[in-house]
Design an enzyme around this catalytic site. Structure first.
Site, PDB file in Angstrom:
ATOM      1  CB  ALA A   6      -0.944   0.003   1.197  1.00 51.71           C
ATOM      2  CE1 TYR A   7       4.988   5.683   3.139  1.00 53.64           C
ATOM      3  CE2 TYR A   7       6.791   4.526   2.047  1.00 53.64           C
ATOM      4  CZ  TYR A   7       6.297   5.652   2.695  1.00 53.64           C
ATOM      5  OH  TYR A   7       7.106   6.743   2.883  1.00 53.64           O
ATOM      6  CB  SER A   8       5.385   0.226  -2.537  1.00 52.81           C
ATOM      7  OG  SER A   8       6.288  -0.214  -1.534  1.00 52.81           O
TER       8      SER A   8
END
Length: 250
Positions: A156-158
């Site tokens: 999700a962060y990436s």
């Protein structure tokens, strides 16, 4: 690191995620170099402390994933800053869960995108018209090397940081020639309160990928952001600036 005296004299800035970490460091530096700053963050208490530490003249406690609240905060901050906003630094962000894609919690995925992508979009969307009206602007969207390379167990962060890079490239091209410049920063992991959201194993993995063999320092990325937010950054837009200790070179 030493600043440049008077570089931001007469300039005004809004900084999201401004109560801690990179946002607070950038705010302190802009004020020290002559600018006036408004801080946005989720915690009113943290904002009060950050205002005292940085010399900011206005604070807004808000969740950037609330589009209506962002619009209202933009107008309130612009008024407090004297009727215009020259600089926007979007530093608000969360890491989300640490898990493989097939086990990734849906609620965490949605929350990461609400803050890191939707919230950043709302902030850009709300401030661009004010900058266009003044014929000048500098937008710095904080992305990550994770948006270029992807970190395992951080999908999700990436993905959200890749979206920030893509949004900024599009925005920079839209605004080219209109006096408003938009770029993104792609730092590797640096010492920051956001690391408390991650297990130590994830931090160790990210450190192992940095050729310099260490995490970054907030001051190093703050220095780059301040260049990106200054008048000196006049012929680079829709681009990414790297502070990754050699991890990403593209």
């Amino acid at each position: 690191m030493a600043g440049m005296s008077g570089r931001f004299a007469g300039r005004t800035a809004i900084i999201t995620g401004g109560a801690s970490g990179l946002g607070k460091a950038v705010a302190a530096r802009i004020v020290a170099e002559g600018g006036r700053v408004a801080l946005w963050d989720l915690s009113a208490d943290a904002l009060d402390a950050a205002r005292a530490e940085t010399g900011a003249i206005h604070i807004e406690a808000l969740d950037v994933s609330d589009a209506a609240r962002v619009e209202a905060a933009a107008q309130a901050s612009a008024t407090a800053l004297g009727g215009r906003v020259d600089i926007l630094v979007c530093s608000a962000g969360i890491t989300g869960a640490t898990a493989p894609v097939h086990d990734y919690p849906i609620d965490s995925w949605l929350r990461v995108f609400d803050i890191n992508v939707n919230g950043l979009f709302y902030c850009n969307r709300a401030l661009v018209p004010l900058m266009l009206a003044g014929g000048y602007g500098r937008i710095v969207n904080i992305a990550s090397v994770a948006g270029k390379e992807g970190n395992p167990n951080a999908s999700a962060y990436s993905a959200s940081k890749a979206a920030v890079i893509g949004l900024t490239k599009s925005l920079g091209k839209e605004l080219a020639g209109k006096g408003v410049i938009a770029n993104s920063l792609t730092p590797a992991t640096f010492e920051s309160p956001i690391l408390a959201q991650l297990p130590q194993s994830q931090v160790d993995y990210m450190r192992s990928k940095i050729p310099m063999g260490r995490l970054g320092e907030i001051a190093e990325s703050a220095a780059m952001v301040c260049f990106m937010a200054s008048e000196e950054c006049s012929f680079t837009t829709a681009a990414t600036f790297d502070t990754s200790g050699g991890r990403t070179t593209f």
